[in-house]
Scaffold this active site. Structure first.
Site, PDB file in Angstrom:
ATOM      1  N   HIS A  79       0.856  -1.215   0.043  1.00  0.00           N
ATOM      2  CA  HIS A  79       0.077   0.014   0.028  1.00  0.00           C
ATOM      3  C   HIS A  79       0.898   1.373  -0.018  1.00  0.00           C
ATOM      4  O   HIS A  79       2.043   1.048   0.313  1.00  0.00           O
ATOM      5  CB  HIS A  79      -0.990   0.063   1.324  1.00  0.00           C
ATOM      6  N   GLU A  81       1.007   3.964   1.906  1.00  0.00           N
ATOM      7  CA  GLU A  81       1.655   4.259   3.331  1.00  0.00           C
ATOM      8  C   GLU A  81       2.788   3.390   3.559  1.00  0.00           C
ATOM      9  O   GLU A  81       3.694   3.765   4.204  1.00  0.00           O
ATOM     10  CB  GLU A  81       0.352   4.425   4.047  1.00  0.00           C
ATOM     11  N   CYS A 103      -5.406   2.123   6.025  1.00  0.00           N
ATOM     12  CA  CYS A 103      -5.910   1.056   6.630  1.00  0.00           C
ATOM     13  C   CYS A 103      -5.593   0.666   7.876  1.00  0.00           C
ATOM     14  O   CYS A 103      -4.322   1.087   8.322  1.00  0.00           O
ATOM     15  CB  CYS A 103      -6.114  -0.267   5.842  1.00  0.00           C
ATOM     16  N   CYS A 157      -1.760  -0.321   7.302  1.00  0.00           N
ATOM     17  CA  CYS A 157      -0.906   1.110   7.316  1.00  0.00           C
ATOM     18  C   CYS A 157      -0.835   1.802   8.227  1.00  0.00           C
ATOM     19  O   CYS A 157       0.438   2.384   8.719  1.00  0.00           O
ATOM     20  CB  CYS A 157      -1.244   1.676   6.148  1.00  0.00           C
TER      21      CYS A 157
END
Length: 158
Positions: free
Chosen positions: A55, A57, A85, A88
């Site tokens: 992801h 991040e 999320c 992250c």
């Protein structure tokens, strides 16, 4: 949230657009130091890297943790096109980053993705993840930026 925050959120959204154009999911993140300088940026690379943890991040946290000490990261802000999320948020917490600002909320993302198997969105706000930790991570968001929703337009198979 001030104008500078909005400017950095727009840079994160631009990273999300670039991720999408590269064949990945439309998410982006930017790291800014305590003096207000952009020091890193990253996009999502889940599809291209075939890595479900890639992801935006988390990619940014990996870069940051490899280059900077935790004490320095405490003075930094991570700007994200979409609310981090749970995975992250955990990575952000463990890195030491002190502040998170996001545009699109996790619940708004869930509305956009629907039941798309490419993004089984967790309905777990990052504030709740950070609240379980032993150190404070400041959180601001969501920010009403139309481009944060627009970057997802037509992408998800609801």
């Amino acid at each position: 949230m001030d104008r500078t925050d909005i400017e950095f959120l727009n840079l994160a959204i631009q990273c999300a657009r670039q991720s999408r154009e590269a064949g990945n999911h439309p998410f982006g993140a930017v790291l800014v130091d305590g003096a207000g300088r952009k020091i890193l940026e990253a996009g999502n690379s889940v599809t291209v890297d075939r890595d479900c943890t890639a992801h935006a991040e988390t990619n940014l946290v990996r870069l940051a943790a490899g280059r900077y000490q935790g004490e320095f990261l405490r003075s930094c802000t991570l700007y994200s096109s979409t609310e981090p999320c749970a995975m992250c948020a955990g990575a952000i917490y463990w890195s030491g980053i002190g502040r998170v600002v996001f545009a699109l909320s996790e619940s708004e993302l869930k509305e956009l993705t629907g039941s798309d198997p490419e993004n089984p969105t967790l309905d777990l706000p990052c504030r709740e993840v950070f609240a379980r930790g032993q150190r404070v991570v400041k959180v601001e968001g969501p920010a009403a930026i139309d481009a944060a929703r627009a970057v997802h337009a037509g992408f998800w198979k609801r």
